[in-house]
Motif scaffolding. Structure first.
Motif, mmCIF file in Angstrom:
data_model
loop_
_atom_site.group_PDB
_atom_site.id
_atom_site.type_symbol
_atom_site.label_atom_id
_atom_site.label_comp_id
_atom_site.label_asym_id
_atom_site.label_seq_id
_atom_site.Cartn_x
_atom_site.Cartn_y
_atom_site.Cartn_z
ATOM 1 N N PHE A 1 0.263 0.586 0.760
ATOM 2 C CA PHE A 1 0.197 -0.250 -0.436
ATOM 3 C C PHE A 1 -0.898 0.235 -1.385
ATOM 4 C CE2 PHE A 1 -0.890 -4.332 -2.619
ATOM 5 C CZ PHE A 1 0.322 -4.477 -3.269
ATOM 6 N N LYS A 2 -1.962 0.802 -0.824
ATOM 7 C CA LYS A 2 -3.028 1.363 -1.656
ATOM 8 C C LYS A 2 -2.493 2.525 -2.497
ATOM 9 C CE LYS A 2 -7.078 1.867 0.210
ATOM 10 N NZ LYS A 2 -8.215 2.400 1.017
ATOM 11 N N GLY A 3 -1.675 3.372 -1.880
ATOM 12 C CA GLY A 3 -1.086 4.479 -2.624
ATOM 13 C C GLY A 3 -0.144 4.000 -3.720
ATOM 14 N N ILE A 4 0.635 2.958 -3.423
ATOM 15 C CA ILE A 4 1.540 2.389 -4.429
ATOM 16 C C ILE A 4 0.744 1.813 -5.601
ATOM 17 C CG2 ILE A 4 3.241 0.583 -4.867
ATOM 18 C CD1 ILE A 4 4.348 2.891 -3.276
ATOM 19 N N THR A 5 -0.380 1.154 -5.311
ATOM 20 C CA THR A 5 -1.224 0.590 -6.374
ATOM 21 C C THR A 5 -1.783 1.681 -7.279
ATOM 22 O OG1 THR A 5 -1.844 -1.254 -4.932
ATOM 23 C CG2 THR A 5 -3.246 -0.835 -6.833
ATOM 24 N N LEU A 6 -2.201 2.783 -6.685
ATOM 25 C CA LEU A 6 -2.727 3.895 -7.477
ATOM 26 C C LEU A 6 -1.651 4.478 -8.392
ATOM 27 C CD1 LEU A 6 -4.873 5.678 -4.737
ATOM 28 C CD2 LEU A 6 -5.744 4.631 -6.832
#
Length: 408
Positions: A306-311
């Motif tokens: 989810f962190k990668g998606i947010t970035l």
């Protein structure tokens, strides 16, 4: 008038010290000097905050430790930090110095143009529609910023004071930079709408003289296909509302001055914003792709994914905002070119008086010699070609970084 259109954006700008407390000459506060002092104090306070935020962000970038962050990515990140805070700081400094009276002067010029273009019976509809567009821009910007940075704070905040200051200052910088971009773009959109009105009134003027000489051919000719029907094109008896071709030439000159002044006032800020968007897109896209790649191939948990998606979402928002900016500039330049083509078509109409032909040719020559370009400090023109080239450079650099990371 046009001050009613820009009022919501002006209100938001006042909150962050980006604009004087009054821009409408017809309205003055009781103590104007006190209002100017308060504006200067607010801008100064925001500048000091951003210098402290820059210091905190540089510390955070130094302490940040991740295997995917090699020296090349870290350099891009540092450039992005400096460019983002420089945009905010320079924008605030300009708001109390060289650009202090910019919006007042621009809106005064547009008011003079509207007296010749906008009919009094259609003013309410035109200005209300334009104001609703400004409100929509502000709402979309607010919702997007709050959503993206809320997820960012939830995922990247590590509980330290440095991290907290980094999150707050980064969000404030993004808000101020976006508000500055909205100021620049809305002046461009207002000019674009005036060029559309100018085309309509130009056709009305030519048809009026042509029909008076030989009205027969125009009874069967569908002229409405050439222009959009608007309320201000109706044949009112008040002759003072009929625009002459020479008046429209003066209108074009006024609009050109507005565009030129707008480019001069915001040129440095748009240049810094472009550097910010480009470097931020490279860093966030690379880090996001590497994070998702690590999650997929190393069985990471959902939070890291989810962190990668947010970035990637942050990068998408930045690119969409810059795409909207370049699209507005490109469409306004195309509207100007369409006006020139429109005049060439009008010259082909039969039964046009000699003096009308002379004025149309003079107007055509004026448009050919004085073209509208959104040149930023002499480095580049804002258009879709430039946007495509910038995105190509960004993804090329990301691919190079990815390959270098695999070798390491």
């Amino acid at each position: 008038d046009v001050h009613f259109v820009i009022q919501p954006l002006h209100f938001v700008s006042k909150i962050f010290g980006l604009c004087p407390f009054h821009i409408d000459p017809k309205f003055r506060y009781d103590n104007e000097r006190l209002c100017n002092v308060l504006h200067n104090l607010l801008a100064t306070f925001m500048i000091v905050m951003f210098f402290f935020g820059l210091y905190s962000t540089m510390i955070y970038a130094t302490e940040f430790n991740d295997p995917t962050f090699n020296i090349f990515v870290r350099v891009v990140w540092v450039i992005n930090i400096v460019a983002a805070y420089s945009t905010s700081i320079v924008g605030l400094i300009f708001s109390v110095t060289r650009n202090k009276n910019h919006m007042t002067a621009v809106l005064a010029s547009i008011c003079r143009v509207d007296k010749k273009l906008v009919h009094r019976h259609s003013k309410q509809n035109i200005y209300t529609s334009q104001r609703s567009h400004v409100m929509l821009q502000l709402k979309v910007t607010l919702v997007t910023l709050v959503t993206v940075y809320s997820f960012s704070a939830y995922l990247f905040y590590n509980g330290t004071w440095t991290s907290l200051m980094y999150m707050i200052s980064q969000m404030l910088s993004a808000v101020i930079n976006n508000v500055k971009t909205l100021q620049y773009v809305n002046v461009i959109l207002i000019v674009k709408q005036r060029y559309q009105l100018m085309k309509h009134l130009l056709l009305k003027e030519v048809l009026a003289h042509s029909c008076s000489r030989n009205p027969g051919p125009f009874k069967v000719h569908n002229a409405n296909k050439i222009f959009l029907t608007t309320d201000n094109l109706k044949n009112y008896k008040d002759s003072s509302n009929v625009c002459r071709i020479r008046d429209l030439r003066m209108v074009h000159s006024e609009l050109y001055d507005v565009i030129h002044e707008n480019n001069n006032s915001y040129g440095i800020l748009i240049l810094l914003e472009f550097i910010t968007v480009l470097t931020n897109s490279v860093g966030t896209t690379y880090f996001g792709v590497m994070t998702i790649n690590d999650t997929v191939f190393n069985n990471g948990n959902f939070e890291i994914y989810f962190k990668g998606i947010t970035l990637l979402s942050m990068c998408t928002f930045e690119l969409l905002a810059f795409f909207w900016l370049t699209t507005c500039c490109h469409s306004t330049a195309e509207e100007f070119n369409a006006t020139l083509i429109h005049i060439q078509k009008l010259l082909l109409y039969p039964y046009i008086s000699t003096w009308t032909i002379v004025d149309l040719k003079s107007f055509s020559s004026q448009l050919k010699n004085v073209k509208i370009e959104f040149n930023i400090c002499g480095f580049f023109n804002l258009n879709l070609h430039f946007f495509s080239a910038s995105v190509g450079v960004m993804f090329t650099y990301i691919i190079v970084l990815s390959q270098f990371n695999q070798k390491v």
